[in-house]
Design a protein around this motif. Structure first.
Motif, PDB file in Angstrom:
ATOM      1  N   MET A 157     -46.725 -18.611   1.603  1.00 49.78           N
ATOM      2  CA  MET A 157     -46.691 -18.183   3.008  1.00 49.78           C
ATOM      3  C   MET A 157     -47.587 -16.953   3.121  1.00 49.78           C
ATOM      4  O   MET A 157     -47.351 -15.933   2.465  1.00 49.78           O
ATOM      5  N   ILE A 158     -48.627 -17.062   3.945  1.00 50.59           N
ATOM      6  CA  ILE A 158     -49.570 -15.949   4.097  1.00 50.59           C
ATOM      7  C   ILE A 158     -49.286 -15.224   5.409  1.00 50.59           C
ATOM      8  O   ILE A 158     -49.330 -15.832   6.486  1.00 50.59           O
ATOM      9  N   LEU A 159     -48.976 -13.951   5.324  1.00 46.26           N
ATOM     10  CA  LEU A 159     -48.710 -13.135   6.510  1.00 46.26           C
ATOM     11  C   LEU A 159     -50.047 -12.719   7.111  1.00 46.26           C
ATOM     12  O   LEU A 159     -50.790 -11.939   6.515  1.00 46.26           O
ATOM     13  N   ALA A 160     -50.373 -13.288   8.260  1.00 47.98           N
ATOM     14  CA  ALA A 160     -51.706 -13.078   8.828  1.00 47.98           C
ATOM     15  C   ALA A 160     -51.641 -12.632  10.290  1.00 47.98           C
ATOM     16  O   ALA A 160     -52.559 -12.883  11.064  1.00 47.98           O
ATOM     17  N   GLY A 161     -50.556 -11.983  10.641  1.00 51.36           N
ATOM     18  CA  GLY A 161     -50.383 -11.614  12.046  1.00 51.36           C
ATOM     19  C   GLY A 161     -50.860 -10.226  12.394  1.00 51.36           C
ATOM     20  O   GLY A 161     -50.831  -9.827  13.563  1.00 51.36           O
ATOM     21  N   GLY A 162     -51.347  -9.486  11.368  1.00 58.54           N
ATOM     22  CA  GLY A 162     -51.614  -8.054  11.555  1.00 58.54           C
ATOM     23  C   GLY A 162     -52.781  -7.771  12.481  1.00 58.54           C
ATOM     24  O   GLY A 162     -53.741  -8.511  12.563  1.00 58.54           O
ATOM     25  N   ARG A 163     -52.662  -6.661  13.185  1.00 65.32           N
ATOM     26  CA  ARG A 163     -53.698  -6.240  14.119  1.00 65.32           C
ATOM     27  C   ARG A 163     -54.829  -5.507  13.449  1.00 65.32           C
ATOM     28  O   ARG A 163     -55.972  -5.631  13.840  1.00 65.32           O
ATOM     29  N   GLY A 164     -54.486  -4.698  12.440  1.00 63.17           N
ATOM     30  CA  GLY A 164     -55.517  -3.896  11.792  1.00 63.17           C
ATOM     31  C   GLY A 164     -56.154  -2.919  12.747  1.00 63.17           C
ATOM     32  O   GLY A 164     -57.370  -2.838  12.865  1.00 63.17           O
ATOM     33  N   THR A 165     -55.323  -2.151  13.440  1.00 63.61           N
ATOM     34  CA  THR A 165     -55.799  -1.246  14.489  1.00 63.61           C
ATOM     35  C   THR A 165     -56.855  -0.263  13.982  1.00 63.61           C
ATOM     36  O   THR A 165     -57.793   0.071  14.698  1.00 63.61           O
ATOM     37  N   LEU A 176     -63.695  -3.764  15.336  1.00 58.16           N
ATOM     38  CA  LEU A 176     -63.817  -4.990  14.540  1.00 58.16           C
ATOM     39  C   LEU A 176     -62.642  -5.930  14.757  1.00 58.16           C
ATOM     40  O   LEU A 176     -62.748  -7.136  14.554  1.00 58.16           O
ATOM     41  N   THR A 177     -61.484  -5.354  15.126  1.00 63.37           N
ATOM     42  CA  THR A 177     -60.322  -6.202  15.373  1.00 63.37           C
ATOM     43  C   THR A 177     -59.934  -6.196  16.858  1.00 63.37           C
ATOM     44  O   THR A 177     -58.801  -6.478  17.211  1.00 63.37           O
ATOM     45  N   ALA A 178     -60.895  -5.871  17.702  1.00 62.31           N
ATOM     46  CA  ALA A 178     -60.613  -5.904  19.144  1.00 62.31           C
ATOM     47  C   ALA A 178     -60.343  -7.331  19.599  1.00 62.31           C
ATOM     48  O   ALA A 178     -59.544  -7.573  20.481  1.00 62.31           O
ATOM     49  N   LYS A 179     -60.995  -8.281  18.965  1.00 60.59           N
ATOM     50  CA  LYS A 179     -60.847  -9.671  19.401  1.00 60.59           C
ATOM     51  C   LYS A 179     -60.377 -10.619  18.307  1.00 60.59           C
ATOM     52  O   LYS A 179     -60.158 -11.801  18.569  1.00 60.59           O
ATOM     53  N   VAL A 180     -60.281 -10.139  17.074  1.00 61.53           N
ATOM     54  CA  VAL A 180     -59.806 -11.015  15.994  1.00 61.53           C
ATOM     55  C   VAL A 180     -58.739 -10.306  15.166  1.00 61.53           C
ATOM     56  O   VAL A 180     -58.710  -9.075  15.078  1.00 61.53           O
ATOM     57  N   ALA A 181     -57.862 -11.095  14.560  1.00 62.00           N
ATOM     58  CA  ALA A 181     -56.854 -10.535  13.668  1.00 62.00           C
ATOM     59  C   ALA A 181     -57.533 -10.036  12.396  1.00 62.00           C
ATOM     60  O   ALA A 181     -58.601 -10.517  12.022  1.00 62.00           O
ATOM     61  N   LYS A 182     -56.895  -9.082  11.741  1.00 57.75           N
ATOM     62  CA  LYS A 182     -57.505  -8.488  10.546  1.00 57.75           C
ATOM     63  C   LYS A 182     -57.867  -9.523   9.466  1.00 57.75           C
ATOM     64  O   LYS A 182     -58.936  -9.424   8.866  1.00 57.75           O
ATOM     65  N   GLY A 188     -70.672 -10.802   3.118  1.00 52.21           N
ATOM     66  CA  GLY A 188     -71.878 -11.587   3.370  1.00 52.21           C
ATOM     67  C   GLY A 188     -71.626 -12.985   3.874  1.00 52.21           C
ATOM     68  O   GLY A 188     -72.503 -13.575   4.496  1.00 52.21           O
ATOM     69  N   LYS A 189     -70.464 -13.567   3.581  1.00 49.33           N
ATOM     70  CA  LYS A 189     -70.227 -14.896   4.161  1.00 49.33           C
ATOM     71  C   LYS A 189     -68.759 -15.262   4.326  1.00 49.33           C
ATOM     72  O   LYS A 189     -68.438 -16.365   4.729  1.00 49.33           O
ATOM     73  N   TYR A 190     -67.882 -14.361   3.997  1.00 56.60           N
ATOM     74  CA  TYR A 190     -66.461 -14.707   4.011  1.00 56.60           C
ATOM     75  C   TYR A 190     -65.728 -14.069   5.184  1.00 56.60           C
ATOM     76  O   TYR A 190     -66.205 -13.126   5.806  1.00 56.60           O
ATOM     77  N   ARG A 191     -64.510 -14.584   5.426  1.00 56.74           N
ATOM     78  CA  ARG A 191     -63.513 -13.861   6.184  1.00 56.74           C
ATOM     79  C   ARG A 191     -62.446 -13.469   5.172  1.00 56.74           C
ATOM     80  O   ARG A 191     -62.235 -14.183   4.179  1.00 56.74           O
ATOM     81  N   ILE A 192     -61.737 -12.351   5.419  1.00 67.11           N
ATOM     82  CA  ILE A 192     -60.841 -11.823   4.394  1.00 67.11           C
ATOM     83  C   ILE A 192     -59.823 -12.876   3.941  1.00 67.11           C
ATOM     84  O   ILE A 192     -59.524 -13.019   2.762  1.00 67.11           O
ATOM     85  N   ILE A 193     -59.315 -13.689   4.871  1.00 67.37           N
ATOM     86  CA  ILE A 193     -58.270 -14.660   4.515  1.00 67.37           C
ATOM     87  C   ILE A 193     -58.765 -15.743   3.555  1.00 67.37           C
ATOM     88  O   ILE A 193     -57.967 -16.430   2.917  1.00 67.37           O
ATOM     89  N   ASP A 194     -60.107 -15.890   3.407  1.00 69.06           N
ATOM     90  CA  ASP A 194     -60.626 -16.837   2.419  1.00 69.06           C
ATOM     91  C   ASP A 194     -60.126 -16.515   1.017  1.00 69.06           C
ATOM     92  O   ASP A 194     -59.989 -17.411   0.190  1.00 69.06           O
ATOM     93  N   PHE A 195     -59.871 -15.227   0.750  1.00 73.15           N
ATOM     94  CA  PHE A 195     -59.476 -14.831  -0.605  1.00 73.15           C
ATOM     95  C   PHE A 195     -58.082 -15.350  -0.957  1.00 73.15           C
ATOM     96  O   PHE A 195     -57.946 -16.093  -1.926  1.00 73.15           O
ATOM     97  N   ILE A 247     -45.103 -15.143  -1.301  1.00 72.32           N
ATOM     98  CA  ILE A 247     -45.428 -14.443  -0.053  1.00 72.32           C
ATOM     99  C   ILE A 247     -46.699 -13.625  -0.279  1.00 72.32           C
ATOM    100  O   ILE A 247     -46.786 -12.856  -1.238  1.00 72.32           O
ATOM    101  N   LEU A 248     -47.673 -13.800   0.611  1.00 70.68           N
ATOM    102  CA  LEU A 248     -48.964 -13.120   0.453  1.00 70.68           C
ATOM    103  C   LEU A 248     -49.361 -12.422   1.744  1.00 70.68           C
ATOM    104  O   LEU A 248     -48.890 -12.782   2.818  1.00 70.68           O
ATOM    105  N   SER A 249     -50.283 -11.467   1.609  1.00 71.78           N
ATOM    106  CA  SER A 249     -50.891 -10.867   2.793  1.00 71.78           C
ATOM    107  C   SER A 249     -52.227 -11.540   3.055  1.00 71.78           C
ATOM    108  O   SER A 249     -52.967 -11.829   2.117  1.00 71.78           O
ATOM    109  N   GLY A 250     -52.535 -11.741   4.298  1.00 75.08           N
ATOM    110  CA  GLY A 250     -53.806 -12.387   4.645  1.00 75.08           C
ATOM    111  C   GLY A 250     -54.969 -11.430   4.693  1.00 75.08           C
ATOM    112  O   GLY A 250     -56.081 -11.830   5.003  1.00 75.08           O
ATOM    113  N   ASP A 251     -54.725 -10.152   4.401  1.00 76.16           N
ATOM    114  CA  ASP A 251     -55.804  -9.187   4.580  1.00 76.16           C
ATOM    115  C   ASP A 251     -56.128  -8.383   3.322  1.00 76.16           C
ATOM    116  O   ASP A 251     -56.558  -7.249   3.405  1.00 76.16           O
ATOM    117  N   HIS A 252     -55.925  -9.021   2.154  1.00 79.19           N
ATOM    118  CA  HIS A 252     -56.283  -8.355   0.902  1.00 79.19           C
ATOM    119  C   HIS A 252     -57.419  -9.104   0.213  1.00 79.19           C
ATOM    120  O   HIS A 252     -57.502 -10.323   0.294  1.00 79.19           O
TER     121      HIS A 252
END
Lengths: 375, 368
Positions: free
Chosen positions: A8-16, A21-27, A34-41, A124-129
C-alpha cells in the motif's frame, strides 16, 4: 485471489514545502531525475521485489496521479494476477464521504480492499521517497524474526537524527521505543516510513485505532506506540543505501544533483539489475547541435541542445537555444530556453519559457524555482 | 467508411551486410532508438489503421520480440491488432519465399479482416506518408489498384534498382527498373492500395503465370491490362536499400532541416520502451552534432554520431561519424571514425579504427 503480501503506497501528500511544484500535482507525481516521477521508485521497487498487488492511496490532486499510475502497465503490474489499484479518499456505502485523516486511517478505510487478497503481510510505503530497495529481503527478515511489525530504518548522523522519527532498539534489533523528532536522540536509526505488518495484527490495531476519537490515526504517533505498549514484536530492519525524502525545493534540487555523482543512486544498474520503470515519452532521441557543449549532466530523449549545459538535469523535450548557458540546474519537461539566456542553480518547472538573453539567479546562492504556477 | 487494413511487406530484396546477418532489415536499429519498421508502423497508426499484418520473410526472432502485442503502435484495440504473417513452408527456399506465397499461406488474415481494401507498404523506404489520403484518392478515382510514387531528380544516385513508373495522366502504363541512367524518374515507393477482392484475384493470377512471381512482378505484368492509378507523394522519402544507404541516410538525419521533416508534431514515431535512464555526460564529454538515445554514458569526444541506448564512450575516446548500436562500449582513449558498431560489442584492444572508403563494420558482441 490470495496473496502472501500486498503493498500500500501512501500517495496523498501535498508536499506544501515544494511550493509551486506541487500547486497542481501531488508530491509523489513531482518529476525527478531527468525522466521519472517520484512514485516510479516505490512502484518499480515493488515490481522488482515480486510484489504484484499494489494499492496507491491518493487524496490531494488525485486525478493526474491516478491517470499516471493507471492499471500499472508501466511497471508491468497489469497482468491477470497483478494490479496497481488507485484508492482515492471517497464516498463509501457504510460511512459516506470521508477524507483520509492520517496514514493509519487511509489504510483502515481500505481494509476491504486488503481483505480481498487475504494477505499474510502488508507492506506500507510512502509515495514520495527516492531509493532502490529489495522488499523481498525485508520480508525474509520479518518472517525469520516472527515479527508483528518490521520498520525499515536508516542510520543517520546524530545531528540529523532530531529531524526524523527515531527507533530506539535493543541489541537484537527489537524496538522498545519510538520517538518523533527527539531533541536529544538516543539512537540514530531513523524510520524510513516503510513498514511490513503481519496483516492480522495490523487489521486488529487499525480497527482499534479508528474507534479512538483522540487518535491522530498515524502509524508513527498512534499504531506503533499502541503495539509497543501491548508488548508486540517490533523489529528494526537496517537499510544501507541511498534514500531521500525530498521535502523542499532545495532538497529536490540536491537529490537531482546527487545523480551526477556516481557514488549515489545507481540509476545505471552498475551494482544490481534493478531498473526504475516510468512513462515512455514519444520523443525522438536527443539532438546535440554543432555549437553545443554538455558536461557532467543528465539529458533525456526529446531534448535539443544548442547551447552550453553543465552540472544539470534536462527532462524530455527541453530545448536549449544557441549561446544559452545552463549551470547546476534542473529543467523539467518541455522547458524552452531561448538564445543567449543564462540559468544558474535553478529548478525550472514544466513548460516554462526562458526568454532570450534572460539571466536567472546568477548569484547562485540559493536554489531558485521558476514556475508558471503560483503557490 | 471503407474498412482498410495495413500490410507491411518485408519481402524486399534488401540487406545491410553484417547488420542483417542475424536480423531482418525491419528490426535493424535506426537513429538510436528505433527499428527500421517503426516508421511504416507509425505511419499506419497515425493514418488510423488499427489492423496490421506484417509479411515476414526471414529471421523473425528479433522482430517478434520488437513487435510484441503491437501496443506500442496502438494496435491493441479490441477490434484491431497486429498479425505476424510468417511463411514457414518456404522459409529456406529463396525463389519461393516471396510476398505472394506468404499471402497464400496466410490468406486467413485478409479473408477474416473483411476489409474493403489493403494498404501495402515496405519498411525500408522511410516516409511520413498519410495513407488515409492515399486511400481517399484511391476511392475517389474508382481504381482497383493505386501505386504511390515520388518524382525525384537524383534517380542516378538513389532508388537504383527500385521500380519507376511511366504515366499517362494519372494512370500507370509501364513499370520498369531504375538503372540509375537518368536523374528524373517517377520512382515507385512500393506502396499500394488494392481493393481486397482484386488482391485475392491477383494472388490467384500470379500463381498461374509463374510460381516465382511476387507482387511487384505481377503488377508489372498486369499494368497494361488492369487500370492502375498513380498517386504522387511529395513528402519525405528515403530508400535504405544497402549498407551504404543505411549509413548515409542515418547521417543525413543529423541535419536539422532533414530531421524536422520526419519528427514533426502531430506525427509521432512510436517504438517500444526499454526503460533506460537518461544519458549521462561526464566531465570529459565533448559532444557535437549527434543523436543520442537514453541510457548512454559519455566521457569522450563525440561528433557527427548516432549513439543508441546504453552505449558507453570511455574517457577521452574520440568518436567521429560513427553509428554505435545498443550496449556497445568504446574504451578510454580509443579513436574511431566512420565505423558502424553493432550491438554489445567492445572496442578494447584496437585503439584506432578508421573507415577509409565507406564505414567499417564491427559485428554484434565482438571484442576488438
Amino acid at each position: 485471489m490470495s496473496k502472501e503480501i500486498v503493498a500500500m503506497i501512501l500517495a496523498g501528500g501535498r508536499g506544501t514545502r515544494l511550493e509551486a511544484l506541487t500547486a497542481k500535482v501531488a508530491k509523489p507525481a513531482v518529476y525527478f531525475g531527468g525522466k521519472y516521477r517520484i512514485i516510479d521508485f516505490p512502484l518499480s521497487n515493488c515490481a522488482n521485489s515480486g510484489i504484484d498487488v499494489v494499492g496507491v492511496l491518493t487524496q490531494y490532486e488525485s486525478v493526474l496521479l491516478g491517470t499516471y499510475v493507471g492499471a500499472g502497465s508501466k511497471w508491468g503490474l497489469d497482468g491477470n494476477n497483478s494490479l496497481a489499484a488507485i484508492l482515492p479518499a471517497r464516498e463509501r456505502g457504510e460511512v459516506g464521504a470521508t477524507w483520509y485523516a492520517g496514514t493509519a486511517d487511509a489504510i483502515y478505510q481500505n481494509i476491504s480492499f486488503l481483505d480481498q487478497y487475504d494477505p499474510e503481510y502488508v507492506l506500507i510505503l510512502s509515495g514520495d521517497h527516492i531509493y532502490k530497495m529489495d522488499y523481498a529481503d525485508m520480508l525474509a527478515a520479518h518472517k525469520a524474526k516472527g515479527a508483528d511489525l518490521t520498520v525499515a530504518v536508516l542510520n543517520v548522523s546524530l545531528k540529523e537524527a532530531s529531524r526524523f522519527g527515531i527507533m530506539n532498539t535493543n541489541k537484537d534489533g527489537t524496538i522498545y521505543e519510538f520517538e518523533e523528532k527527539p531533541k536529544e536522540p538516543k539512537s540514530t536509526l531513523a524510520s524510513m516510513g516503510i513498514y511490513i505488518f503481519t496483516y492480522k495484527e495490523l487489521r486488529k490495531y487499525l480497527i482499534a485505532d479508528a474507534k479512538d476519537e483522540s487518535s491522530k490515526h498515524d502509524f508513527g504517533m498512534n499504531i506503533i506506540p499502541m503495539m509497543l505498549n501491548d508488548g508486540k514484536k517490533l523489529y528494526a530492519y537496517e537499510f544501507a543505501g541511498y534514500w531521500k525524502d525530498v521535502g523542499t525545493v532545495e532538497s529536490l534540487w540536491q537529490a537531482n544533483m546527487d545523480l551526477l555523482d556516481d557514488k549515489e543512486l545507481d540509476l545505471y544498474n552498475i551494482k544490481k539489475d534493478w531498473k526504475i520503470y516510468t512513462e515512455d515519452t514519444l520523443s525522438k532521441p536527443q539532438i546535440i547541435g554543432e555549437e553545443a557543449s554538455i558536461k557532467n549532466s543528465l539529458v533525456t530523449q526529446g531534448c535539443i541542445v544548442n547551447g552550453d549545459v553543465e552540472g544539470s538535469v534536462l527532462f524530455n523535450n527541453v530545448y536549449i537555444g544557441e549561446g544559452a548557458k545552463i549551470v547546476d540546474s534542473v529543467l523539467m519537461p518541455g522547458v524552452l530556453v531561448e538564445e543567449g539566456a543564462e540559468v544558474y542553480k535553478s529548478i525550472i518547472d514544466e513548460g516554462v519559457v526562458i526568454k532570450a538573453k534572460a539571466v536567472i539567479n546568477k548569484e547562485a546562492k540559493e536554489v531558485q524555482l521558476v514556475s508558471d504556477n503560483a503557490r | 467508411m471503407a474498412k482498410v487494413v495495413g500490410i507491411v511487406n518485408l519481402h524486399s530484396d534488401v540487406t545491410y551486410k553484417g547488420l542483417t546477418e542475424k536480423r531482418p532489415v525491419a528490426s535493424v536499429s535506426f537513429l538510436g532508438r528505433y527499428g527500421i519498421i517503426d516508421f511504416v508502423l507509425s505511419n499506419m497508426s497515425n493514418s488510423n489503421l488499427d489492423t496490421v499484418g506484417v509479411l515476414i520473410k526471414e529471421k523473425p526472432r528479433s522482430l517478434f520480440k520488437h513487435l510484441g502485442s503491437g501496443s506500442s503502435w496502438n494496435f491493441n484495440s479490441k477490434s484491431g491488432g497486429v498479425s505476424l504473417l510468417y511463411n514457414e513452408k518456404y522459409a529456406n527456399n529463396a525463389m519461393y519465399n516471396h510476398d505472394i506465397n506468404n499471402l497464400v499461406e496466410n490468406i486467413a488474415f485478409i479473408e477474416k479482416s473483411k476489409a474493403d481494401c489493403v494498404v501495402i507498404a515496405p519498411a525500408h523506404i522511410i516516409t511520413t506518408m498519410d495513407y488515409s489520403e492515399v486511400v481517399d484518392a484511391h476511392m475517389k478515382s474508382g481504381a482497383e489498384i493505386t501505386m504511390v510514387y515520388q518524382k525525384i531528380s537524383n534517380a542516378n544516385e538513389t532508388f537504383v534498382g527500385s521500380d519507376y513508373l511511366r504515366l499517362k495522366g494519372k494512370q500507370v502504363t509501364e513499370i520498369k527498373t531504375n538503372k540509375g541512367n537518368r536523374k528524373e524518374r517517377n520512382i515507385s515507393l512500393e506502396t499500394y492500395v488494392i481493393n481486397t477482392k482484386v488482391l485475392l484475384k491477383l494472388i490467384d493470377y500470379a500463381k498461374k503465370i509463374s510460381s516465382f512471381f511476387d507482387l511487384k512482378d505481377t503488377l508489372t505484368y498486369l499494368c497494361d491490362e488492369r487500370k492502375i492509378m498513380a498517386y504522387e507523394y511529395r513528402g519525405f522519402a528515403r530508400c535504405i536499400d544497402s549498407y551504404e544507404a543505411y549509413y548515409n541516410v542515418s547521417m543525413e538525419f543529423l541535419d536539422m532541416d532533414i530531421n524536422t521533416q520526419v519528427f514533426k508534431s502531430g506525427w509521432p514515431i512510436f517504438t517500444n520502451t526499454n526503460d533506460t535512464p537518461p544519458t549521462k555526460y561526464l566531465k570529459n564529454a565533448k559532444v557535437k552534432k549527434s543523436f543520442v538515445a537514453n541510457g548512454a554514458v559519455v566521457d569522450g569526444e563525440v561528433e557527427g554520431c548516432i549513439l543508441s541506448r546504453n552505449v558507453v564512450i570511455g574517457k577521452n575516446a574520440v568518436v567521429k561519424n560513427c553509428i554505435i548500436l545498443n550496449g556497445s562500449k568504446v574504451s578510454p582513449n580509443a579513436h574511431l571514425e566512420n565505423v558502424i558498431i553493432d550491438k554489445d560489442a567492445r572496442i578494447e584492444k584496437k585503439k584506432e579504427l578508421i573507415g577509409e572508403d565507406g564505414p567499417l563494420y564491427v559485428r554484434e558482441g565482438d571484442v576488438v
